[in-house]
Write a protein that holds these residues in place. Structure first.
Motif, PDB file in Angstrom:
ATOM      1  N   VAL A 214       0.832  -1.214   0.000  1.00  0.00           N
ATOM      2  CA  VAL A 214       0.000   0.000   0.000  1.00  0.00           C
ATOM      3  C   VAL A 214       0.861   1.256   0.000  1.00  0.00           C
ATOM      4  N   SER A 215       2.078   1.143   0.542  1.00  0.00           N
ATOM      5  CA  SER A 215       2.953   2.329   0.582  1.00  0.00           C
ATOM      6  C   SER A 215       3.810   2.425  -0.687  1.00  0.00           C
ATOM      7  N   GLN A 216       3.341   1.806  -1.774  1.00  0.00           N
ATOM      8  CA  GLN A 216       3.997   1.869  -3.089  1.00  0.00           C
ATOM      9  C   GLN A 216       5.413   1.316  -3.078  1.00  0.00           C
ATOM     10  N   LYS A 217       5.625   0.304  -2.247  1.00  0.00           N
ATOM     11  CA  LYS A 217       6.899  -0.411  -2.267  1.00  0.00           C
ATOM     12  C   LYS A 217       6.638  -1.809  -2.817  1.00  0.00           C
ATOM     13  N   LEU A 218       7.686  -2.617  -2.856  1.00  0.00           N
ATOM     14  CA  LEU A 218       7.521  -3.992  -3.335  1.00  0.00           C
ATOM     15  C   LEU A 218       7.915  -4.948  -2.225  1.00  0.00           C
ATOM     16  N   GLU A 219       7.053  -5.931  -1.991  1.00  0.00           N
ATOM     17  CA  GLU A 219       7.401  -6.969  -1.021  1.00  0.00           C
ATOM     18  C   GLU A 219       7.854  -8.185  -1.827  1.00  0.00           C
ATOM     19  N   ILE A 220       9.117  -8.573  -1.609  1.00  0.00           N
ATOM     20  CA  ILE A 220       9.681  -9.684  -2.390  1.00  0.00           C
ATOM     21  C   ILE A 220       9.855 -10.885  -1.469  1.00  0.00           C
ATOM     22  N   THR A 221       9.266 -12.007  -1.877  1.00  0.00           N
ATOM     23  CA  THR A 221       9.398 -13.234  -1.091  1.00  0.00           C
ATOM     24  C   THR A 221      10.486 -14.087  -1.729  1.00  0.00           C
ATOM     25  N   LEU A 222      11.443 -14.507  -0.890  1.00  0.00           N
ATOM     26  CA  LEU A 222      12.588 -15.277  -1.378  1.00  0.00           C
ATOM     27  C   LEU A 222      12.603 -16.636  -0.696  1.00  0.00           C
ATOM     28  N   ALA A 223      12.729 -17.694  -1.505  1.00  0.00           N
ATOM     29  CA  ALA A 223      12.814 -19.036  -0.913  1.00  0.00           C
ATOM     30  C   ALA A 223      14.250 -19.538  -1.029  1.00  0.00           C
ATOM     31  N   HIS A 224      14.698 -20.259   0.004  1.00  0.00           N
ATOM     32  CA  HIS A 224      16.014 -20.892  -0.050  1.00  0.00           C
ATOM     33  C   HIS A 224      15.959 -21.988  -1.108  1.00  0.00           C
ATOM     34  N   VAL A 225      16.976 -22.067  -1.973  1.00  0.00           N
ATOM     35  CA  VAL A 225      16.919 -22.999  -3.104  1.00  0.00           C
ATOM     36  C   VAL A 225      16.865 -24.456  -2.635  1.00  0.00           C
ATOM     37  N   LYS A 226      17.636 -24.786  -1.571  1.00  0.00           N
ATOM     38  CA  LYS A 226      17.676 -26.188  -1.130  1.00  0.00           C
ATOM     39  C   LYS A 226      16.578 -26.498  -0.124  1.00  0.00           C
ATOM     40  N   ASN A 227      16.058 -25.470   0.525  1.00  0.00           N
ATOM     41  CA  ASN A 227      15.048 -25.686   1.558  1.00  0.00           C
ATOM     42  C   ASN A 227      13.909 -24.677   1.353  1.00  0.00           C
ATOM     43  N   PRO A 228      12.958 -24.998   0.457  1.00  0.00           N
ATOM     44  CA  PRO A 228      11.928 -24.024   0.061  1.00  0.00           C
ATOM     45  C   PRO A 228      11.072 -23.502   1.216  1.00  0.00           C
ATOM     46  N   ASP A 229      11.085 -24.215   2.362  1.00  0.00           N
ATOM     47  CA  ASP A 229      10.302 -23.721   3.509  1.00  0.00           C
ATOM     48  C   ASP A 229      11.008 -22.567   4.220  1.00  0.00           C
ATOM     49  N   ASP A 230      12.278 -22.408   3.920  1.00  0.00           N
ATOM     50  CA  ASP A 230      13.046 -21.307   4.522  1.00  0.00           C
ATOM     51  C   ASP A 230      12.776 -20.043   3.693  1.00  0.00           C
ATOM     52  N   ILE A 231      11.846 -19.236   4.180  1.00  0.00           N
ATOM     53  CA  ILE A 231      11.365 -18.063   3.429  1.00  0.00           C
ATOM     54  C   ILE A 231      11.921 -16.782   4.054  1.00  0.00           C
TER      55      ILE A 231
END
Ligand SMILES: Cc1cc2nc3c(=O)[nH]c(=O)nc-3n(C[C@H](O)[C@H](O)[C@H](O)COP(=O)(O)OP(=O)(O)OC[C@H]3O[C@@H](n4cnc5c(N)ncnc54)[C@H](O)[C@@H]3O)c2cc1C
Length: 328
Positions: A214-231
């Motif tokens: 809402v504040s005109q920024k970007l929220e980027i979600t990054l997953a660990h390549v070997k452990n996708p649950d590690d966000i």
């Protein structure tokens, strides 16, 4: 519609040198390039690599070679159209009608220097990212100042991404580089500069989601390549995607004016002329017995094609003379 003596299609190193030489020979010429910047493969694929086999330069960085070519071209009033992709070429009544995504152009002769095709940035294949291009997501950085005091993220791990991260970190408030491997695939000097900086390294991670806030920024979600649950989640003003470039030759192959070709390129004679009168091809785009795809070879082909084009549309004009006899 503007009419030119010569339209040079493709602003790689060979097209750039052809544009300079067209100016030297006092022709009305236009240089048309699909990318935002000139330099072709040299700018897109290896701006930081050193080139050792260009005459007169014992060792020159790709970026510096393009800069030298730009300065050389600037001696003459050659029109340069960037962001302009030629989608069709038709020969009609002794003229070439060139259709681009911007306008129509008419020329007495054409010199095709399209290499192995038009370059475009490799896209981030994540749903919802493309509509954000221009709204915080960028594939090009025309002016680093636009990121002054911003929190930025750069996605990519090659030379260009690492160099861009280091360069933009000079103006940005906080910089994060996101790469799917532990190791960056960049020159040692560049990686050294990255490690010596305060840039956050999000590795080995991949982007799984980019959402506007809402504040005109970007929220980027990054997953660990070997452990996708590690966000990990980061919030930034800008995301710059730097996954390299892909070239596609379908556009050129779809033009109505198609000279004889083999798989390696369009067939030319010793004047770089195709079987279509007034249609010349230079650089990586052409083919003849013994052809090598090298910058130095393309640089030799460019004046040969320009001089032959002039003989084609103005057979009574003399020359070429020696540039050393001119006062420029
Ligand atoms: C990693 C790498 C290292 C290399 N190192 C060397 C080296 O050390 N020495 C050497 O001599 N050579 C080297 N080369 C090869 C050299 O880069 C090429 O031979 C050279 O770039 C060819 O120049 P060009 O102008 O013909 O084509 P390109 O550089 O391919 O430029 C073609 C241009 O045409 C544009 N274009 C294409 N289609 C269209 C269209 N429809 N409308 C508008 N524009 C269009 C493209 O966007 C591009 O900018 C290297 C290549 C690579 C990939």
């Amino acid at each position: 519609m503007q009419e030119y003596d010569i339209a040079i299609i493709g602003g790689g190193p060979v097209g750039m040198f052809a544009a300079f030489y067209a100016g030297l020979r006092d022709t009305k010429a236009v240089l048309i390039e699909s990318m935002a910047t000139l330099g072709g493969q040299v700018s897109a694929l290896y701006p930081e690599k050193h080139i050792f086999d260009v005459a007169g330069f014992p060792n020159i960085k790709g970026r510096d070679l393009v800069e030298q070519l730009t300065q050389q071209m600037a001696k003459f009033p050659i029109e340069v159209l960037t962001h302009t992709t030629v989608s069709d070429v038709v020969k009609q009544d002794e003229r070439f009608i060139i259709t681009t995504n911007q306008s129509m152009i008419v020329a007495k002769s054409i010199i095709v220097a399209t290499g192995k095709g038009a370059f475009e940035p490799r896209k981030m294949q994540i749903e919802g990212v493309e509509p954000l291009v221009g709204h915080g997501v960028h594939y090009f950085v025309p002016n680093p100042e636009q990121f002054r005091n911003h929190d930025i993220a750069i996605a990519g791990g090659g030379d260009s991404a690492v160099d861009m991260a280091v360069m933009l970190n000079e103006v940005a408030n906080q910089t994060t580089i996101i790469h799917r491997r532990e190791q960056f695939r960049a020159m040692e000097q560049s990686v050294k500069a990255l490690n010596a900086s305060d840039i956050d390294q999000a590795t080995p991670r991949r982007v799984v989601q980019v959402m506007p806030t809402v504040s005109q920024k970007l929220e980027i979600t990054l997953a660990h390549v070997k452990n996708p649950d590690d966000i990990q989640t980061i919030v930034v003003d800008d995301l710059i995607i730097n996954y390299g470039f892909i070239s596609e030759n379908k556009t050129v192959l779809g033009w109505q004016a198609q000279p004889e070709s083999v798989m390696q390129g369009m067939i030319v004679n010793q004047e770089m002329a195709t079987n279509i009168p007034g249609y010349f091809v230079i650089g990586d785009a052409n083919y003849y017995d013994g052809k090598n795809d090298l910058i130095a070879i393309g640089f030799g082909e460019a004046p040969a094609a320009i001089n032959a084009a002039i003989r084609f549309f103005d057979p009574h004009r003399g020359g070429p003379g020696h540039s050393s006899a001119m006062s420029l």
